[in-house]
Design a protein around this motif. Sequence first.
Motif, PDB file in Angstrom:
ATOM      1  N   UNK A 150       0.825  -1.213   0.000  1.00  0.00           N
ATOM      2  CA  UNK A 150       0.000   0.000   0.000  1.00  0.00           C
ATOM      3  C   UNK A 150       0.855   1.258   0.000  1.00  0.00           C
ATOM      4  N   UNK A 151       1.901   1.293   0.821  1.00  0.00           N
ATOM      5  CA  UNK A 151       2.679   2.520   0.994  1.00  0.00           C
ATOM      6  C   UNK A 151       4.120   2.436   0.489  1.00  0.00           C
ATOM      7  N   UNK A 152       4.521   1.281  -0.063  1.00  0.00           N
ATOM      8  CA  UNK A 152       5.901   1.181  -0.556  1.00  0.00           C
ATOM      9  C   UNK A 152       5.937   0.401  -1.867  1.00  0.00           C
ATOM     10  N   UNK A 153       4.986   0.657  -2.728  1.00  0.00           N
ATOM     11  CA  UNK A 153       4.904  -0.059  -3.991  1.00  0.00           C
ATOM     12  C   UNK A 153       6.068   0.312  -4.906  1.00  0.00           C
ATOM     13  N   UNK A 154       6.789  -0.717  -5.339  1.00  0.00           N
ATOM     14  CA  UNK A 154       7.921  -0.550  -6.263  1.00  0.00           C
ATOM     15  C   UNK A 154       8.989   0.380  -5.709  1.00  0.00           C
ATOM     16  N   UNK A 155       9.062   0.473  -4.387  1.00  0.00           N
ATOM     17  CA  UNK A 155      10.047   1.342  -3.764  1.00  0.00           C
ATOM     18  C   UNK A 155      11.375   0.652  -3.542  1.00  0.00           C
ATOM     19  N   UNK A 156      12.360   1.428  -3.135  1.00  0.00           N
ATOM     20  CA  UNK A 156      13.671   0.873  -2.791  1.00  0.00           C
ATOM     21  C   UNK A 156      14.579   0.599  -3.961  1.00  0.00           C
ATOM     22  N   UNK A 157      14.207   1.039  -5.157  1.00  0.00           N
ATOM     23  CA  UNK A 157      15.048   0.783  -6.320  1.00  0.00           C
ATOM     24  C   UNK A 157      16.297   1.647  -6.316  1.00  0.00           C
ATOM     25  N   UNK A 158      17.315   1.169  -7.010  1.00  0.00           N
ATOM     26  CA  UNK A 158      18.593   1.889  -7.065  1.00  0.00           C
ATOM     27  C   UNK A 158      18.877   2.471  -8.444  1.00  0.00           C
ATOM     28  N   UNK A 170       5.883   6.292   1.036  1.00  0.00           N
ATOM     29  CA  UNK A 170       6.871   6.564   2.080  1.00  0.00           C
ATOM     30  C   UNK A 170       8.074   7.291   1.502  1.00  0.00           C
ATOM     31  N   UNK A 171       8.543   6.874   0.336  1.00  0.00           N
ATOM     32  CA  UNK A 171       9.663   7.568  -0.293  1.00  0.00           C
ATOM     33  C   UNK A 171       9.295   9.004  -0.647  1.00  0.00           C
ATOM     34  N   UNK A 172       8.107   9.200  -1.186  1.00  0.00           N
ATOM     35  CA  UNK A 172       7.710  10.535  -1.618  1.00  0.00           C
ATOM     36  C   UNK A 172       7.494  11.471  -0.435  1.00  0.00           C
ATOM     37  N   UNK A 173       6.966  10.944   0.662  1.00  0.00           N
ATOM     38  CA  UNK A 173       6.826  11.770   1.866  1.00  0.00           C
ATOM     39  C   UNK A 173       8.200  12.162   2.413  1.00  0.00           C
ATOM     40  N   UNK A 394      -1.903   6.870  -7.776  1.00  0.00           N
ATOM     41  CA  UNK A 394      -2.226   7.321  -9.125  1.00  0.00           C
ATOM     42  C   UNK A 394      -1.160   8.275  -9.660  1.00  0.00           C
ATOM     43  N   UNK A 395      -1.269   8.594 -10.953  1.00  0.00           N
ATOM     44  CA  UNK A 395      -0.294   9.483 -11.590  1.00  0.00           C
ATOM     45  C   UNK A 395      -0.285  10.868 -10.953  1.00  0.00           C
ATOM     46  N   UNK A 396      -1.424  11.295 -10.437  1.00  0.00           N
ATOM     47  CA  UNK A 396      -1.530  12.628  -9.848  1.00  0.00           C
ATOM     48  C   UNK A 396      -1.298  12.619  -8.331  1.00  0.00           C
ATOM     49  N   UNK A 397      -0.588  11.634  -7.833  1.00  0.00           N
ATOM     50  CA  UNK A 397      -0.395  11.476  -6.383  1.00  0.00           C
ATOM     51  C   UNK A 397       0.410  12.613  -5.762  1.00  0.00           C
ATOM     52  N   UNK A 398       1.156  13.367  -6.579  1.00  0.00           N
ATOM     53  CA  UNK A 398       1.949  14.470  -6.041  1.00  0.00           C
ATOM     54  C   UNK A 398       1.057  15.492  -5.337  1.00  0.00           C
ATOM     55  N   UNK A 399      -0.172  15.661  -5.834  1.00  0.00           N
ATOM     56  CA  UNK A 399      -1.097  16.585  -5.181  1.00  0.00           C
ATOM     57  C   UNK A 399      -1.448  16.105  -3.781  1.00  0.00           C
ATOM     58  N   UNK A 405       1.770  17.284   3.271  1.00  0.00           N
ATOM     59  CA  UNK A 405       2.895  18.083   3.761  1.00  0.00           C
ATOM     60  C   UNK A 405       2.443  19.441   4.249  1.00  0.00           C
ATOM     61  N   UNK A 406       1.552  20.067   3.489  1.00  0.00           N
ATOM     62  CA  UNK A 406       1.046  21.379   3.879  1.00  0.00           C
ATOM     63  C   UNK A 406       0.269  21.318   5.181  1.00  0.00           C
ATOM     64  N   UNK A 407      -0.555  20.292   5.347  1.00  0.00           N
ATOM     65  CA  UNK A 407      -1.364  20.177   6.540  1.00  0.00           C
ATOM     66  C   UNK A 407      -0.495  19.935   7.778  1.00  0.00           C
TER      67      UNK A 407
END
Length: 411
Positions: A150-158, A170-173, A394-399, A405-407
């Motif tokens: 749920x929170x680390x999909x395809x994460x940890x790549x080098x 988690x990486x994006x946060x 989703x592709x628009x997850x940056x929003x 982060x703002x909250x």
Amino acid sequence: MRGLLRKIATPLATTGLMRRSANIFDQHITGGGRLSPLMRAQLHSEPSLLCFTYNYLHLAPTTTAFVARRLYSSRSKLSMSIKDTPLGKSDCQHLLNGLDIYTIPADGDSHPLTLYGINSTDPETSLDKKPLKKQPLLLLHGRTWSSVPVYHLLGGGTSDEQKKNSRSTMEELLQAGGIQPYALDFRGFGGTPSDKSGGVLPHRCVTDVETALKWIAERHQINLDDDNTDNKQKDQLPALLGWSQGALVAQLVAQKSSCLMSKLILYGSIYDSMHRYPRDPLYTITQANTTIIENQYDWAIEDFTIEDSIPHFPADSFAKACLLSDPYKAQWQQLHEFNDLDPACVNIDTLVVSGDQDPYTPRSALEELFVNLGRGYDKQWNMIANADHALHLLDERKRFIHIIKSFIGKD
């Protein structure tokens, strides 16, 4: 015997049944392997402490598979960890790339809970090794799947390609700056072993989240105080985010123990004041249905409903990762405990966030949740356009990341 047969053993109460069940276990596990002397000694010496549950699945006239739940006793549970779960298998190790894994004892019964961090070995140091006071944020998963997919999909790549494909929240946060994310697996999900009840209980989840919040606060050298007004470090306490059914758990935690957190984020909450969960009957003689249900690929991918919102590769990767981390459906029990949900008892700054096309979060239900939150605290409601239930993937997850982060106050 034909078709699918599921047979579940009840807790063993007599020496004779214990011996016979141990022999059955001997005959079927790993194609006829034997129990270790320690396991057998536990089976015979601790019938009152041990719950030995097995599932005998006859999948076809010539094919038999055996699935055994782990053995629990007052002595062995403290040594259990993620290694005793599906995520401890070798074919799941790629799902854990980049994660720090912690095992913490739950308050009350010391059951091992698995908590995940990222770049968290030194929580007060940034990615470039400069001193930084980070805001801890604890993430709770939903009804069916572990926090890892749920929170680390395809994460940890080098490699550059792996980093490009990452959908790790988690990486994006972490990369957003100023936030130290953690994620918890409830009992029976992903890396946290089931307890002897075999079920997932809302109030038990609440207590386990409280354990995790206390552990995180202590790790970040934040003092806890039962009286929020006297806690000078209130704003530094962990924030808490719950998704879907995990948002219901997060709300219960906030109603009970707002002193343990700085802010609350209800993401894709399925709260509905018109729905009342029924209690189990007191005196029925029919035993509860404890059939093990295998999770399905389509159940994992069904949250993606909007065209062009997510490519096939990450959606397919999510479904496959979910089936690795949670091959069997966790059994939620005593759902009537969610009837304790009352927005007016949420006395903490709260963000309600969801996709505007989320089929599980009707606007009317979210509106009622939002307007009835406790007065005297900041509250914010965001609906993200062209997004459904799993908007963080989703592709628009940056929003979504920007809103979080703002909250939290790290912009």
